[in-house]
Design a protein around this motif. Structure first.
Motif, PDB file in Angstrom:
ATOM      1  N   GLU A  33      35.863  38.113  37.886  1.00  0.00           N
ATOM      2  CA  GLU A  33      36.680  36.996  38.354  1.00  0.00           C
ATOM      3  C   GLU A  33      38.086  37.419  38.764  1.00  0.00           C
ATOM      4  OE1 GLU A  33      36.592  33.746  35.632  1.00  0.00           O
ATOM      5  OE2 GLU A  33      34.402  33.659  35.559  1.00  0.00           O
ATOM      6  N   VAL A  34      38.361  38.716  38.699  1.00  0.00           N
ATOM      7  CA  VAL A  34      39.660  39.227  39.145  1.00  0.00           C
ATOM      8  C   VAL A  34      39.571  39.491  40.648  1.00  0.00           C
ATOM      9  CG1 VAL A  34      41.342  41.094  38.927  1.00  0.00           C
ATOM     10  CG2 VAL A  34      40.110  40.275  36.901  1.00  0.00           C
ATOM     11  N   ASN A  35      40.536  38.991  41.393  1.00  0.00           N
ATOM     12  CA  ASN A  35      40.530  39.200  42.842  1.00  0.00           C
ATOM     13  C   ASN A  35      41.959  39.331  43.355  1.00  0.00           C
ATOM     14  OD1 ASN A  35      41.560  36.533  42.981  1.00  0.00           O
ATOM     15  ND2 ASN A  35      39.489  35.691  43.106  1.00  0.00           N
ATOM     16  N   THR A  36      42.066  39.548  44.656  1.00  0.00           N
ATOM     17  CA  THR A  36      43.384  39.766  45.251  1.00  0.00           C
ATOM     18  C   THR A  36      44.284  38.553  45.076  1.00  0.00           C
ATOM     19  OG1 THR A  36      42.420  41.275  46.872  1.00  0.00           O
ATOM     20  CG2 THR A  36      44.588  40.375  47.374  1.00  0.00           C
ATOM     21  N   GLU A  37      43.720  37.377  45.218  1.00  0.00           N
ATOM     22  CA  GLU A  37      44.533  36.161  45.076  1.00  0.00           C
ATOM     23  C   GLU A  37      45.171  36.096  43.699  1.00  0.00           C
ATOM     24  OE1 GLU A  37      44.107  31.274  45.453  1.00  0.00           O
ATOM     25  OE2 GLU A  37      42.364  32.564  45.763  1.00  0.00           O
ATOM     26  N   LEU A  38      44.385  36.376  42.667  1.00  0.00           N
ATOM     27  CA  LEU A  38      44.929  36.374  41.307  1.00  0.00           C
ATOM     28  C   LEU A  38      45.990  37.462  41.156  1.00  0.00           C
ATOM     29  CD1 LEU A  38      44.891  35.488  38.324  1.00  0.00           C
ATOM     30  CD2 LEU A  38      43.039  37.145  37.962  1.00  0.00           C
ATOM     31  N   ALA A  39      45.686  38.656  41.669  1.00  0.00           N
ATOM     32  CA  ALA A  39      46.624  39.770  41.540  1.00  0.00           C
ATOM     33  C   ALA A  39      47.953  39.450  42.207  1.00  0.00           C
ATOM     34  CB  ALA A  39      46.015  41.033  42.144  1.00  0.00           C
ATOM     35  N   VAL A  40      47.900  38.898  43.398  1.00  0.00           N
ATOM     36  CA  VAL A  40      49.128  38.579  44.130  1.00  0.00           C
ATOM     37  C   VAL A  40      49.920  37.498  43.401  1.00  0.00           C
ATOM     38  CG1 VAL A  40      50.015  37.552  46.262  1.00  0.00           C
ATOM     39  CG2 VAL A  40      48.278  39.351  46.361  1.00  0.00           C
ATOM     40  N   THR A  41      49.238  36.501  42.859  1.00  0.00           N
ATOM     41  CA  THR A  41      49.923  35.455  42.102  1.00  0.00           C
ATOM     42  C   THR A  41      50.645  36.031  40.899  1.00  0.00           C
ATOM     43  OG1 THR A  41      48.300  33.787  42.784  1.00  0.00           O
ATOM     44  CG2 THR A  41      49.596  33.314  40.817  1.00  0.00           C
TER      45      THR A  41
END
Length: 586
Positions: A33-41
């Motif tokens: 469930e880890v993705n770029t959107e989460l990382a950037v946030t």
């Protein structure tokens, strides 16, 4: 001076377009469930904390420094409150083990957070960085009882950690250390000795401070095989987890340093301090290397963080400072960013920072793959690649980071030498990163003396083959003008590697080490720049970040990568000229 801005747009580009972050995370159990959107946030929020809380403390903390009075260490105004807010917000637990309250997020996110902290306030970032390293060593090597007693509060940030290795007569050569650990009747040990250069050795945040101390048992042999590792907290811990009596350790002095003044670097006295064995007797260095290797990667990221912040501020100054006429004959005054020499300094720093960030992400992804991949062979290969890259990241990032800080100071001219502009602090703070956690010369010797021999000497061959395959694949999009020079530099690196393998070691390896590591790093940066250039869409569809990538890739290949020519020539000369002069003739 301009305010530091976390490079979130660049991070987003790298994760999304260069590394296929979402697909890699989806393949690793527990990270689906880890993705770029989460990382950037997460990085956006980290950037806000860094800009609003940590950077405003950076210069005042440097000027005020830490104090020691009546055995009590006090950090500069605002640092304790900032740390407590940092821990309360959950930043300390980002990549911590969920079994002990951590969030268990990927190493990639931790390394990117470490960069942001290092840019905003290098001294501050050492507190959570060292705590995390100590927690990792405890998690890998300590007993279940020690883990249960210490890890939850270390991972939450309620307690901090420190590593106590160095002694005045035993710097890099830990085999010379003399601190003793005598068994007590209850299974603990009484630790006696003095350690120097202990970052985060004490603080005024409250809670406990967990020291990992290298010491010798009474029957230990001489040398590194006689070293054991012990956990010695500032306060003993009661059965219910509350803090008990003060342990028999004290701060003898605070080191008077060139930089990182807001970081309490302590001379620590252990006077029969109670501690517990971590790992096996005589295997302390093996256990401590879990922490040391993590810290070496962390220190490399410190070099990157300083470079990013210094370059940002030098760019802002160069756009505002008016001086001289334009290089095209335009009458002055013009912004100094129009002058070619200023541009060279700024572009060199920018090309390093963005290339290094890409290489850091690639290395962190290998760490996550080594930890989570379902295929044991893939995990092993990733772990070997991390081992290979650790001395490169530590040494090259801190060398280039310091060079970037100095060049950024140069852009400001006389103002760069004046404290109120902040640039001279970056230079002073960056300098330690080339020294601690093993000097960069030691890292280079580790690369040529140990890492090139990994897996029977075949690991580097596989690594070079990986780079060549990716260069070939990138040719249609990145273009011959970028790919061919990097491929030629790779060929130079391969030739030098083959010569070193047949050199017989000794003085030849020592003479080659630092030049070889720089050559290795430049080729690795070139590889990353080809990957980035290949990920940029047609320029009429590109974002500002992507347009910059194309120009920076060309700059790196044309103005920085040619250093590999001189390095190969120097390496070909061998050790003879270095060893010819008798020591008495110096």
């Amino acid at each position: 001076m301009t305010i530091y801005t976390a490079p979130v747009a660049d991070i987003s580009f790298l994760l999304r377009r260069v590394f296929g972050f979402d697909a890699i995370m989806a393949s690793l159990p527990g990270y689906e469930e880890v993705n770029t959107e989460l990382a950037v946030t997460i990085m956006e929020e980290a950037g806000k904390f860094a800009t609003s809380v940590l950077e405003p403390l950076n210069r005042p903390g440097d000027e005020e420094g830490c104090t020691l009075e009546n055995g009590v260490v006090t950090t500069p105004s605002g640092v304790a409150a900032a740390y407590l807010a940092f821990a309360e917000a959950g930043w300390c637990s980002l990549s911590g083990d969920p079994a002990y309250g951590g969030q268990g997020l990927p190493r990639v996110l931790q390394i990117l957070l470490d960069e942001i902290l290092s840019s905003a306030n290098l001294s501050f970032g050492l507190f959570p960085g060292l705590t995390r390293g100590a927690a990792e060593a405890i998690g890998h090597h300590a007993s279940a009882e020690l883990k249960a007693a210490f890890l939850p509060k270390m991972i939450s940030g309620e307690w901090t950690g420190a590593m106590a290795l160095t002694e005045s007569s035993a710097g890099t050569d830990l085999g010379l250390l003399s601190t003793r650990a005598v068994p007590n009747a209850d299974g603990s040990f009484a630790i006696t000795g003095t350690k120097i250069f202990i970052s985060s050795g004490d603080q005024d945040f409250g809670g406990n401070i967990v020291h990992l101390v290298l010491a010798r048992l009474p029957d230990a042999p001489k040398g590194v095989k006689g070293i054991s590792l012990f956990l010695a907290p500032k306060f003993l811990v009661n059965a219910d987890g509350s803090l008990g009596a003060r342990n028999s350790m004290s701060v003898g002095a605070l080191e008077r340093k060139m930089g990182i003044h807001a970081q309490p670097t302590c001379l620590m006295n252990y006077d029969g301090a109670t501690g517990w064995l971590v790992g096996q007797p005589g295997r302390g260095l093996n256990a401590m290397f879990t922490m040391m290797n993590a810290e070496r990667l962390f220190v490399g990221i410190q070099g990157l963080g300083i470079a990013e912040a210094a370059n940002q501020k030098a760019v802002a100054y160069a756009k505002e400072r008016l001086q001289g006429g334009g290089s095209d004959g335009t009458p002055g005054p013009v912004a100094i960013i129009d002058h070619p020499d200023v541009r060279k300094m700024l572009l060199s720093g920018r090309a390093f920072a963005e290339g290094a960030r890409a290489l850091a992400i690639w290395t962190a992804l290998q760490m996550d793959i080594a930890d989570r991949h379902t295929d044991a062979a893939v995990r092993k290969e990733a772990d070997l690649l991390v081992a290979l890259m650790t001395p490169v990241v530590k040494a090259a990032f801190t060398d280039f980071g310091f060079e970037t800080a100095v060049a950024s100071q140069q852009v400001l001219g006389g103002h760069g030498y004046i404290r109120e502009w902040g640039m001279e602090q970056y230079v002073r703070d960056a300098r330690i990163a080339q020294i601690y956690e093993g000097t960069n010369g030691v890292q280079a010797m580790d690369l040529v003396g140990r890492k090139l021999a990994l897996d029977g000497g075949t690991l580097t061959q596989r690594f070079f083959a990986l780079i060549r395959a990716e260069l070939d694949a990138a040719l249609p999009t990145a273009g011959e003008g970028l790919v061919a020079p990097v491929a030629q530099a790779l060929a130079r690196l391969e030739r030098v590697t083959q010569r070193l393998a047949g050199s017989g070691g000794g003085a030849e390896l020592g003479a080659a080490a630092t030049d070889y590591l720089r050559l290795f790093a430049l080729v690795s940066f070139g590889w990353m720049w080809v990957r980035m250039a290949a990920a940029v869409p047609a320029l009429d569809e590109a974002t500002a970040v992507e347009v910059r990538k194309t120009a920076l890739a060309r700059f790196f290949v044309e103005r920085m990568l040619p250093q590999t020519l001189g390095l190969e020539a120097a390496l070909a000369s061998g050790a003879s000229s270095l060893m010819a002069l008798d020591a008495d003739a110096f």
